[in-house]
Design an enzyme around this catalytic site. Structure first.
Site: not given
Ligand code: 48Y
Length: 345
Positions: A118, A163, A194, A218, A222
């Site tokens: 990012y 990784k 992985d 990220d 999730d």
């Molecule tokens: O906070 C998160 O984990 C979200 O997935 C954001 C990220 O990529 O960090 C999403 C960012 C967005 O869609 O504005």
């Protein structure tokens, strides 16, 4: 009095933030909220997801409470509001706590929040596009220190997920993490990203504080939310040296927006993390949520039939039932600054 900037966003953002504000107001009168606008609508008027004036105002606040925004893939020139805020406010550490409400276990993830994939240094050409997976010494050191601090506060260790067998940037990151952990006296275990995904599915609770690069973090966070029963209950704190921003991990969920059935728990627990950060006590909210989830009617994402408002009222009722104390009496100015906002039992 603490001043908190509120950015509700769109989709279910406003519904869940309103719920979180109600819950905060039920445990303390020491927080005042100031609303700011951000996202696509602001972009259409100003060409940026949030105005510079608003950013300057927000920087003077004690914390930010954020809902959710939709980030379209195809709006030319648009940049994600939350990513803009993380960058502008220098929120380099992202802490996610994934709770198992039945037995109190938690998955804890520290995601590097400012660089990695990012880094914002991507470019598209006619025949190719490139993203830069940037790891700086400074960035690696400060996130490793943050993770070490979280691990120490929890009496735990770090699992660094990387990784490094393939990526130069993770080889570099790994060296620094090991160095910092040694200095801090914190144990580091390692895992390759992985194969770690399988562990995170099968055996998620035994990894201490999971530390990873921005995109890996990220994805892993999730994935980890499946163990909480719904992504709708997981809170996030984004921390910098001067300010912190709290938001549910979930997105804006436009498909259920306005129906009054969004799960408010992720936003409510984010507000609890915020109270800890401010030196107010978030544990009353955690306890009330835990107790409510065990017996109360939940929103449809958790198999129930309750509305956002019913869950919120139920949690507020639990706060009163569990602990008739007034939090404000217990409040101490000294604990306020510099504390990493882990929740207290
Ligand atoms: O906070 C998160 O984990 C979200 O997935 C954001 C990220 O990529 O960090 C999403 C960012 C967005 O869609 O504005």
């Amino acid at each position: 009095m603490y001043r908190v900037a509120v950015i509700k966003g769109d989709g279910i953002g406003p519904e869940v933030v309103d719920a979180a504000i109600e819950v905060v107001n039920a445990v303390t009168s020491r927080v005042r909220f100031y609303e700011f606008e951000g996202g696509v609508e602001v972009f259409k008027r100003h060409g940026v997801p949030i105005t510079q004036d608003d950013l300057e105002e927000i920087k003077k606040m004690d914390a930010v409470l954020f809902g959710a925004t939709t980030t379209p893939f195809d709006l030319p020139g648009y940049k994600s509001l939350i990513i803009t805020l993380r960058k502008e406010l220098n929120l380099y550490a992202n802490l996610r706590i994934i709770p198992d409400f039945t037995d109190g276990r938690e998955i804890v993830i520290v995601r590097e929040n400012s660089e990695g994939l990012y880094s914002g240094q991507g470019r598209a050409f006619d025949d190719r596009a490139v993203d830069v997976r940037l790891i700086t010494r400074e960035g690696a050191e400060r996130i490793a220190r943050f993770a070490a601090r979280v691990a120490k506060e929890r009496g735990s260790f770090i699992t660094f997920v990387h990784k490094a067998n393939v990526l130069t940037s993770d080889k570099f990151f790994r060296r620094i993490v090991l160095e910092v952990a040694r200095e801090e006296g914190v144990e580091v275990r390692e895992a390759i990203v992985d194969s770690f995904t399988i562990k995170l599915v099968r055996n998620p609770w035994d990894h201490g504080v999971i530390l990873s690069e921005n995109l890996f973090g990220d994805i892993l966070s999730d994935l980890a939310t499946i163990h909480a029963g719904s992504i709708g209950v997981v809170p996030t704190g984004n921390y910098g040296d001067d300010i912190a921003l709290f938001e549910p991990i979930h997105g804006s969920a436009p498909d259920i927006a306005g129906k009054g059935i969004a799960n408010p728990i992720g936003a409510i627990l984010s507000a609890a993390m915020m109270l800890d950060y401010l030196g107010l006590d978030g544990s009353r909210i955690w306890n009330a949520v835990r107790s409510y989830v065990r017996k109360g009617n939940l929103t449809p994402d958790m198999g129930g039939t309750a509305t956002t408002m019913e869950v919120t009222r139920g949690i507020i009722q639990e706060i009163h039932d569990l602990d008739p104390f007034d939090l404000d009496e217990l409040w101490m100015e000294e604990v306020r600054l510099g504390r990493i906002p882990l929740r207290m039992e």
